[in-house]
Design a protein around this motif. Sequence first.
Motif, PDB file in Angstrom:
ATOM      1  N   VAL A 113      -4.999  57.293 -14.014  1.00  0.00           N
ATOM      2  CA  VAL A 113      -5.434  58.645 -13.665  1.00  0.00           C
ATOM      3  C   VAL A 113      -4.226  59.570 -13.523  1.00  0.00           C
ATOM      4  O   VAL A 113      -4.214  60.693 -14.040  1.00  0.00           O
ATOM      5  CB  VAL A 113      -6.270  58.629 -12.370  1.00  0.00           C
ATOM      6  N   SER A 114      -3.199  59.110 -12.833  1.00  0.00           N
ATOM      7  CA  SER A 114      -1.999  59.933 -12.637  1.00  0.00           C
ATOM      8  C   SER A 114      -1.360  60.299 -13.972  1.00  0.00           C
ATOM      9  O   SER A 114      -0.965  61.460 -14.183  1.00  0.00           O
ATOM     10  CB  SER A 114      -0.991  59.184 -11.765  1.00  0.00           C
ATOM     11  N   LEU A 115      -1.257  59.342 -14.864  1.00  0.00           N
ATOM     12  CA  LEU A 115      -0.654  59.613 -16.178  1.00  0.00           C
ATOM     13  C   LEU A 115      -1.510  60.569 -17.007  1.00  0.00           C
ATOM     14  O   LEU A 115      -0.979  61.442 -17.709  1.00  0.00           O
ATOM     15  CB  LEU A 115      -0.451  58.297 -16.931  1.00  0.00           C
ATOM     16  N   ALA A 116      -2.833  60.422 -16.911  1.00  0.00           N
ATOM     17  CA  ALA A 116      -3.729  61.331 -17.641  1.00  0.00           C
ATOM     18  C   ALA A 116      -3.572  62.761 -17.140  1.00  0.00           C
ATOM     19  O   ALA A 116      -3.591  63.725 -17.929  1.00  0.00           O
ATOM     20  CB  ALA A 116      -5.174  60.872 -17.482  1.00  0.00           C
ATOM     21  N   LEU A 117      -3.408  62.922 -15.840  1.00  0.00           N
ATOM     22  CA  LEU A 117      -3.241  64.261 -15.270  1.00  0.00           C
ATOM     23  C   LEU A 117      -1.913  64.878 -15.692  1.00  0.00           C
ATOM     24  O   LEU A 117      -1.852  66.069 -16.028  1.00  0.00           O
ATOM     25  CB  LEU A 117      -3.342  64.197 -13.748  1.00  0.00           C
ATOM     26  N   ILE A 118      -0.857  64.093 -15.694  1.00  0.00           N
ATOM     27  CA  ILE A 118       0.433  64.609 -16.152  1.00  0.00           C
ATOM     28  C   ILE A 118       0.337  65.079 -17.600  1.00  0.00           C
ATOM     29  O   ILE A 118       0.857  66.133 -17.973  1.00  0.00           O
ATOM     30  CB  ILE A 118       1.533  63.544 -15.983  1.00  0.00           C
TER      31      ILE A 118
ATOM     32  N   GLY B  65       1.809  74.105 -19.678  1.00  0.00           N
ATOM     33  CA  GLY B  65       3.158  74.594 -19.434  1.00  0.00           C
ATOM     34  C   GLY B  65       3.691  74.346 -18.039  1.00  0.00           C
ATOM     35  O   GLY B  65       4.657  74.993 -17.623  1.00  0.00           O
ATOM     36  N   ILE B  66       3.094  73.409 -17.315  1.00  0.00           N
ATOM     37  CA  ILE B  66       3.593  73.105 -15.977  1.00  0.00           C
ATOM     38  C   ILE B  66       4.850  72.250 -16.116  1.00  0.00           C
ATOM     39  O   ILE B  66       4.805  71.167 -16.703  1.00  0.00           O
ATOM     40  CB  ILE B  66       2.532  72.370 -15.137  1.00  0.00           C
ATOM     41  N   PRO B  67       5.970  72.690 -15.556  1.00  0.00           N
ATOM     42  CA  PRO B  67       7.247  71.995 -15.785  1.00  0.00           C
ATOM     43  C   PRO B  67       7.522  70.874 -14.794  1.00  0.00           C
ATOM     44  O   PRO B  67       6.897  70.780 -13.733  1.00  0.00           O
ATOM     45  CB  PRO B  67       8.266  73.125 -15.591  1.00  0.00           C
ATOM     46  N   ASP B  68       8.474  70.026 -15.155  1.00  0.00           N
ATOM     47  CA  ASP B  68       9.070  69.034 -14.247  1.00  0.00           C
ATOM     48  C   ASP B  68       8.007  68.218 -13.520  1.00  0.00           C
ATOM     49  O   ASP B  68       8.014  68.095 -12.293  1.00  0.00           O
ATOM     50  CB  ASP B  68       9.975  69.748 -13.241  1.00  0.00           C
ATOM     51  N   LEU B  69       7.077  67.645 -14.272  1.00  0.00           N
ATOM     52  CA  LEU B  69       5.972  66.889 -13.690  1.00  0.00           C
ATOM     53  C   LEU B  69       6.397  65.464 -13.331  1.00  0.00           C
ATOM     54  O   LEU B  69       7.145  64.825 -14.068  1.00  0.00           O
ATOM     55  CB  LEU B  69       4.803  66.835 -14.668  1.00  0.00           C
ATOM     56  N   SER B  70       5.894  64.981 -12.204  1.00  0.00           N
ATOM     57  CA  SER B  70       6.154  63.609 -11.789  1.00  0.00           C
ATOM     58  C   SER B  70       5.041  63.150 -10.862  1.00  0.00           C
ATOM     59  O   SER B  70       4.202  63.951 -10.419  1.00  0.00           O
ATOM     60  CB  SER B  70       7.519  63.483 -11.101  1.00  0.00           C
ATOM     61  N   ILE B  71       5.038  61.849 -10.558  1.00  0.00           N
ATOM     62  CA  ILE B  71       4.019  61.254  -9.692  1.00  0.00           C
ATOM     63  C   ILE B  71       4.676  60.853  -8.376  1.00  0.00           C
ATOM     64  O   ILE B  71       5.554  59.984  -8.360  1.00  0.00           O
ATOM     65  CB  ILE B  71       3.388  60.007 -10.346  1.00  0.00           C
TER      66      ILE B  71
END
Length: 240
Positions: free
Chosen positions: A78-83, A90-96
């Motif tokens: 789920v976390s990877l799908a959301l990223i 265009g949301i930058p610098d994404l991480s979990i």
Amino acid sequence: MIIIKVGATDSTNLHLKRMLAETELEDLTVLVTDAQLKGRGQAGAQWISEPGKNLTFSVLKYFDALEASRGFLISQAVSLALIDAFGRFGIPDLSIKWPNDIMSGHKKICGILIENTIKGNSIVQAVIGIGININQASFSGLPHAASFSQITGTEYDLDSVLDVVLNSLRDGLVRLSDTDEEVPKMYDSNLFLKDREAEFKVDGNLVKGVIRGVTQAGKLILEIDGSQCSFGMKEIVFKL
């Protein structure tokens, strides 16, 4: 995917589970609300969301043979799908941020609450609650929270974002199996603060450590003074 929209509810997870207790629901049924009055986060925390400005929804997913011991795979997928979905806006610098918050830089933009139903040694279904900060302009008392619009300066159409997110979730969940080793590797590589020294609170004490990954059971692997230790969700707190 079947999408059910309600004007307001206490919690989308609770609402969806009440529906499930009363009637048979199809796989990947989605419950969306404009106003979540008693939203819940991890460890009993409250999820606060301004009505009509954000996305709050829950997804029902059935599993045929997912071992309970590999249940954290759901959170990872789920976390990877959301990223993947957020990157398309265009949301930058994404991480979990372990275990399942989505960050843009040092700002939290999304939270996840997953509740599994286990029979024997297998997970048979999951109710996946997701809250995404989209157009909210301010977060009083929450210095580490932010929304899409605050980050990019753009106002977003909620239905358009929901469509992209749900498609990404569907693709990530339908092929998930307990033999999947790629998802844990990708999750580890996208961890917030991975391989960088940071401060944590452990047993009431501040310690410096380096995140090295997550165990199969979903515990955080932290290197402290050259030794690796694993911590459950209630055993460690990030100090941002």
